[in-house]
Write a protein that holds these residues in place. Sequence first.
Motif, mmCIF file in Angstrom:
data_model
loop_
_atom_site.group_PDB
_atom_site.id
_atom_site.type_symbol
_atom_site.label_atom_id
_atom_site.label_comp_id
_atom_site.label_asym_id
_atom_site.label_seq_id
_atom_site.Cartn_x
_atom_site.Cartn_y
_atom_site.Cartn_z
ATOM 1 N N VAL A 5 0.767 -1.326 0.063
ATOM 2 C CA VAL A 5 -0.096 -0.187 -0.041
ATOM 3 C C VAL A 5 0.883 1.277 0.009
ATOM 4 O O VAL A 5 0.498 2.338 -0.657
ATOM 5 N N CYS A 6 1.919 1.149 0.624
ATOM 6 C CA CYS A 6 2.983 2.365 0.751
ATOM 7 C C CYS A 6 4.221 2.183 0.133
ATOM 8 O O CYS A 6 4.995 3.300 -0.232
ATOM 9 N N LEU A 7 4.671 0.927 -0.309
ATOM 10 C CA LEU A 7 5.852 0.800 -0.967
ATOM 11 C C LEU A 7 5.746 -0.020 -2.181
ATOM 12 O O LEU A 7 4.996 -0.914 -2.422
ATOM 13 N N ARG A 8 6.489 0.465 -3.189
ATOM 14 C CA ARG A 8 6.644 -0.590 -4.500
ATOM 15 C C ARG A 8 7.908 -1.311 -4.498
ATOM 16 O O ARG A 8 8.933 -0.817 -3.892
ATOM 17 N N PRO A 9 8.225 -2.288 -5.098
ATOM 18 C CA PRO A 9 9.343 -3.124 -5.002
ATOM 19 C C PRO A 9 10.483 -2.306 -5.267
ATOM 20 O O PRO A 9 11.558 -2.529 -4.927
ATOM 21 N N ASN A 10 10.647 -1.599 -6.156
ATOM 22 C CA ASN A 10 11.838 -0.847 -6.676
ATOM 23 C C ASN A 10 12.078 0.509 -5.759
ATOM 24 O O ASN A 10 13.193 0.729 -5.877
ATOM 25 N N ASP A 11 11.177 0.686 -4.599
ATOM 26 C CA ASP A 11 11.604 2.001 -4.219
ATOM 27 C C ASP A 11 12.873 1.889 -3.259
ATOM 28 O O ASP A 11 13.453 2.886 -3.126
ATOM 29 N N PHE A 12 13.031 0.661 -2.868
ATOM 30 C CA PHE A 12 14.186 0.458 -2.233
ATOM 31 C C PHE A 12 15.674 0.976 -2.898
ATOM 32 O O PHE A 12 16.401 1.776 -2.317
ATOM 33 N N TRP A 13 15.684 0.678 -4.245
ATOM 34 C CA TRP A 13 16.878 0.824 -4.805
ATOM 35 C C TRP A 13 16.914 2.554 -5.600
ATOM 36 O O TRP A 13 17.768 3.113 -5.587
ATOM 37 N N LYS A 14 15.618 3.091 -5.396
ATOM 38 C CA LYS A 14 15.656 4.411 -5.836
ATOM 39 C C LYS A 14 16.348 5.349 -4.775
ATOM 40 O O LYS A 14 17.104 6.266 -5.276
ATOM 41 N N CYS A 15 16.384 5.083 -3.577
ATOM 42 C CA CYS A 15 16.682 5.955 -2.490
ATOM 43 C C CYS A 15 18.201 5.466 -2.330
ATOM 44 O O CYS A 15 19.194 6.176 -2.373
ATOM 45 N N ALA A 16 18.488 4.146 -2.400
ATOM 46 C CA ALA A 16 19.791 3.552 -2.492
ATOM 47 C C ALA A 16 20.796 4.174 -3.409
ATOM 48 O O ALA A 16 22.004 4.277 -3.191
ATOM 49 N N ASN A 17 20.232 4.261 -4.585
ATOM 50 C CA ASN A 17 21.021 4.853 -5.801
ATOM 51 C C ASN A 17 20.830 6.121 -5.956
ATOM 52 O O ASN A 17 21.445 6.646 -7.037
ATOM 53 N N LEU A 18 20.385 7.133 -5.154
ATOM 54 C CA LEU A 18 20.204 8.306 -5.241
ATOM 55 C C LEU A 18 21.709 9.200 -5.195
ATOM 56 O O LEU A 18 22.445 8.873 -4.370
#
Length: 141
Positions: A5-18
């Motif tokens: 509901v609040c997270l999508r599977p790729n969200d982790f890597w969007k912040c990690a690769n910022l």
Amino acid sequence: RDIHVCLRPNDFWKCANLDAFWYDWYECVEQGSAGGMKVVSGSLHSGPHGQVGGKSSDDSGDFEDVASSPNDPIFFFHHADVDRNAFWWMHVNADKRASAYGYPTENCTGVGPYSGLNYYGQHLMDTMADAWGFSAQDLGF
């Protein structure tokens, strides 16, 4: 509850690769945005506390409550994942470490993993501030 509901599977890597400084990474993980732009669909840190931890009311679960969240065994897995995100972000942004993380920039020539060299403030017994009303000796160290 469905955590998606609040997270999508790729969200982790969007912040990690910022490609950004620490504050932007923290804002991404905590609020889902960086530099005023939406990056991920929710909060990687606070979102699961609310979604997994219970509902916002008097009978919410431990994981949602700031004071008691470490009582919930999932707390440690969750925070290990937030730490994993931070360490990957640090790896991706290694060129920014002197100004982003507070790494020492003076008196540390040659300091690195396995170098055998160190700097003051790196070890547990190093005094970092005089503001505390006790010393390591007072604590029995």
